[in-house]
Design an enzyme around this catalytic site. Structure first.
Site, PDB file in Angstrom:
ATOM      1  N   GLN A   1       1.059  -1.147   0.203  1.00 32.16           N
ATOM      2  CA  GLN A   1       0.027   0.270   0.277  1.00 32.16           C
ATOM      3  C   GLN A   1       0.798   0.994   0.286  1.00 32.16           C
ATOM      4  OE1 GLN A   1      -4.015  -1.001   0.971  1.00 32.16           O
ATOM      5  NE2 GLN A   1      -3.581   1.453  -0.132  1.00 32.16           N
TER       6      GLN A   1
ATOM      7  N   LYS B   1       1.459   1.431  -3.489  1.00 27.37           N
ATOM      8  CA  LYS B   1       0.901   2.039  -4.275  1.00 27.37           C
ATOM      9  C   LYS B   1       0.307   3.123  -4.222  1.00 27.37           C
ATOM     10  CE  LYS B   1      -2.537  -0.892  -4.341  1.00 27.37           C
ATOM     11  NZ  LYS B   1      -3.777  -2.450  -3.201  1.00 27.37           N
TER      12      LYS B   1
ATOM     13  N   LYS C   1      -2.488  -1.088   6.758  1.00 31.69           N
ATOM     14  CA  LYS C   1      -3.283  -2.251   6.252  1.00 31.69           C
ATOM     15  C   LYS C   1      -3.897  -2.686   7.659  1.00 31.69           C
ATOM     16  CE  LYS C   1      -5.746  -3.915   3.017  1.00 31.69           C
ATOM     17  NZ  LYS C   1      -6.120  -3.501   1.982  1.00 31.69           N
TER      18      LYS C   1
ATOM     19  N   GLY D   1     -12.521  -0.526   2.988  1.00 35.36           N
ATOM     20  CA  GLY D   1     -12.421  -1.322   2.316  1.00 35.36           C
ATOM     21  C   GLY D   1     -12.019  -2.613   2.049  1.00 35.36           C
ATOM     22  N   ASP D   2     -12.086  -3.865   2.014  1.00 33.53           N
ATOM     23  CA  ASP D   2     -11.092  -4.841   1.454  1.00 33.53           C
ATOM     24  C   ASP D   2     -11.874  -5.979   1.975  1.00 33.53           C
ATOM     25  OD1 ASP D   2      -8.193  -5.167   0.507  1.00 33.53           O
ATOM     26  OD2 ASP D   2      -8.478  -7.109   1.400  1.00 33.53           O
TER      27      ASP D   2
ATOM     28  N   THR E   1     -12.168   0.432  -7.872  1.00 33.31           N
ATOM     29  CA  THR E   1     -10.864  -0.248  -8.001  1.00 33.31           C
ATOM     30  C   THR E   1     -11.026  -1.200  -9.197  1.00 33.31           C
ATOM     31  OG1 THR E   1     -10.579  -0.437  -5.841  1.00 33.31           O
ATOM     32  CG2 THR E   1      -9.432  -1.998  -6.890  1.00 33.31           C
TER      33      THR E   1
ATOM     34  N   ASN F   1     -16.267  -7.640  -4.863  1.00 32.71           N
ATOM     35  CA  ASN F   1     -16.454  -5.647  -5.162  1.00 32.71           C
ATOM     36  C   ASN F   1     -15.797  -5.674  -6.120  1.00 32.71           C
ATOM     37  OD1 ASN F   1     -14.418  -3.223  -4.642  1.00 32.71           O
ATOM     38  ND2 ASN F   1     -16.567  -3.304  -4.703  1.00 32.71           N
TER      39      ASN F   1
ATOM     40  N   SER G   1     -10.357   6.777  -2.674  1.00 29.21           N
ATOM     41  CA  SER G   1     -10.826   7.068  -1.691  1.00 29.21           C
ATOM     42  C   SER G   1     -10.377   8.437  -0.812  1.00 29.21           C
ATOM     43  CB  SER G   1     -10.138   6.232  -0.662  1.00 29.21           C
ATOM     44  OG  SER G   1     -10.692   4.821  -0.189  1.00 29.21           O
TER      45      SER G   1
END
Ligand code: NDP
Length: 447
Positions: A113, A116, A128, A167-168, A212, A243, A379
């Site tokens: 992350q 990214k 995370k 979320g994830d 995403t 998702n 986000s």
């Protein structure tokens, strides 16, 4: 083998200090293996031990999450939040609720992350979190009680300027609602910017849900355009049916591609006439059922229990389920079947052997760090709208997402060229992300 002995030494230390966390080792190796030429060009990064510092999270929180199930039985789960790097902005990264969650998974995701988020160019750090709680088969009331207990501990570590989860896997609109509700209750603050992925009815951004998946398709389209092609008319397979997968399929269809397969952790649906997205959405988003039930509505489709989605011939493959879901054997099959582009909607879905095959073959391969950055970027747009108490239209938000994905593509493409590896988006994303973080770390001194 690492060409640069300094990097080999750092990797050995990471493995020793984080014993057993194999996904974290894999994620670190994938990034630092690209950094030899960067250390040569910028010796100050090695002098200041920038890589060693990045590999050590700023803070790791592990906590007990006790709750009571519908039968009145006490359940105990484990909660995690790894606040990895805050040099570019507040920690930003999702929460995963899945039985496979342990520290090594959260650290791999948090580490990914950082880079990214850096590649997006936006002011967000990396983190995370999650839990080994499994929402599958749990009632809404059980999920609510779990989320409330989770947030009762987590809230003290969060804040719109500190740490902003989203979320994830296993954390969608329902869970975000329960989590935000409990945060508001614990803090007595309507702090919209503390969590993203909220419903647009109470502070969420339009296009966050789609971001995403849409972003991944925009990225693949950019890779193909750089080769004089596009996704239009391409035969595609998309793993998962959550998702990311659902909205990747939606955007592929909108752009004229033909999606013939999707999956869940039990099996694969192959529908040569084209996956009917309204059925997938009903089963997964509304009724919370399994993908096998797709054949009830579409008799011509085939369900393959325990099947491998990558065996289905396609030109474009989008792994959108989970880490290490596409191994070397699957990569060989895809290449033999004429696949020309792979875009990772999921985080680290291809094993190192599969990545090597894709890169060596010269197909358009977009690693997750670049290809799935649309979610976190949107986000950041949600945080921006919350800070200005504004709400943008769907069209405007999607246009911003599209621009961001083009920029991520350009950034990775140009960095790969500058470092002598044209077309290699792994090198492009890792170096571009690392350099942005490293420069900020040097500016801040040893902290
Ligand atoms: P969801 O929970 O919505 O969907 C996950 C999908 O993947 C489900 O179809 C699930 O099937 C399948 N899946 C999960 N675990 C496994 C497994 N071990 N083996 C096979 N299939 C599995 O999650 P998301 O769509 O949000 O996330 C998917 C991936 O995308 C993850 O890697 C995540 O980290 C990444 N990602 C997500 C972002 C987001 O915005 N949501 C942003 C960037 C990356 P089943 O229902 O059977 O478990």
């Amino acid at each position: 083998m690492h060409a640069d002995p300094r990097i080999a030494k750092i990797y050995e230390q990471v493995v020793r200090r984080n014993a057993g966390e194999i996904e974290f080792h894999q994620a670190v190796k994938e990034v630092i293996d690209c950094l030899g030429p960067v250390l040569k060009k910028h010796p100050q990064y090695a002098d200041q031990k920038v890589i060693e510092r990045i590999c050590e999270p700023e803070r790791q929180i592990i906590f007990r999450v006790p709750w009571v199930d519908d039968r009145g039985e006490v359940q105990i789960n484990r909660g995690f939040r790894v606040q990895f790097s805050s040099v570019l902005g507040p920690y930003k990264g999702g929460l995963r609720f899945h039985p496979s969650v342990y520290l090594g998974i959260i650290k791999f995701l948090g580490f990914e992350q950082i880079f990214k988020n850096a590649v997006t160019g936006m002011p967000i750090g990396g983190g995370k979190g999650g839990s080994d709680f499994d929402p599958k088969g749990r009632s809404d009331a059980e999920v609510m009680r779990f989320c409330q207990s989770f947030m009762t501990e987590m809230h003290r570590h969060l804040g719109e300027y500190t740490d902003v989860p989203a979320g994830d896997i296993g954390v969608g609109a329902r869970e975000i609602g329960f989590l935000f509700g409990q945060y508001k209750r614990m803090t007595n603050r309507y702090e919209s910017g503390v969590i993203t992925g909220k419903s647009p009815q109470w502070g969420g951004a339009l296009v966050r849900r789609e971001a995403t998946g849409y972003g991944c398709v925009f990225f693949v389209d950019e890779m193909l355009k750089a080769r004089g092609k596009s996704v239009e008319g391409m035969k595609c397979v998309v793993s998962g049916s959550g998702n990311v997968a659902i909205y990747a399929i939606e955007k592929l269809e909108q752009l004229g591609a033909h999606v013939v397969a999707c999956s869940d952790s039990n099996g694969v649906i192959h529908d040569p006439q084209g996956i009917r997205l309204d059925t997938v959405k009903r089963l997964k988003e509304v009724e919370r059922r399994r993908i096998r039930d797709y054949t009830e509505a579409h008799r011509e489709a085939r369900y393959i229990e325990g099947g491998c989605i990558w065996d289905i011939p396609c030109q474009v493959a989008l792994p959108c389920a989970t880490e290490n879901e596409l191994d070397e054997r699957a990569a060989r099959t895809l290449l033999a079947n004429g696949c020309i582009a792979v875009g990772e909607g999921a985080n680290m879905p291809s094993t190192p052997g599969a990545v090597k095959l894709f890169v060596d073959s010269g197909i358009a391969y977009g690693p997750g760090k670049a290809a799935n950055g649309g979610g976190v970027s949107t986000s950041a747009l949600e945080m921006q709208q919350n800070a200005s108490r504004d709400a943008w239209t769907f069209e405007f938000s999607e246009q911003r997402l599209h621009e961001i994905m083009r920029n991520i593509h350009r950034n990775c493409y140009e960095t790969a060229e500058a470092y002598g590896s044209p077309g290699n988006y792994v090198i492009g994303a890792n170096i571009a992300g690392f350099k942005r973080v490293a420069e900020a770390m040097l500016a801040f001194g040893v902290i």
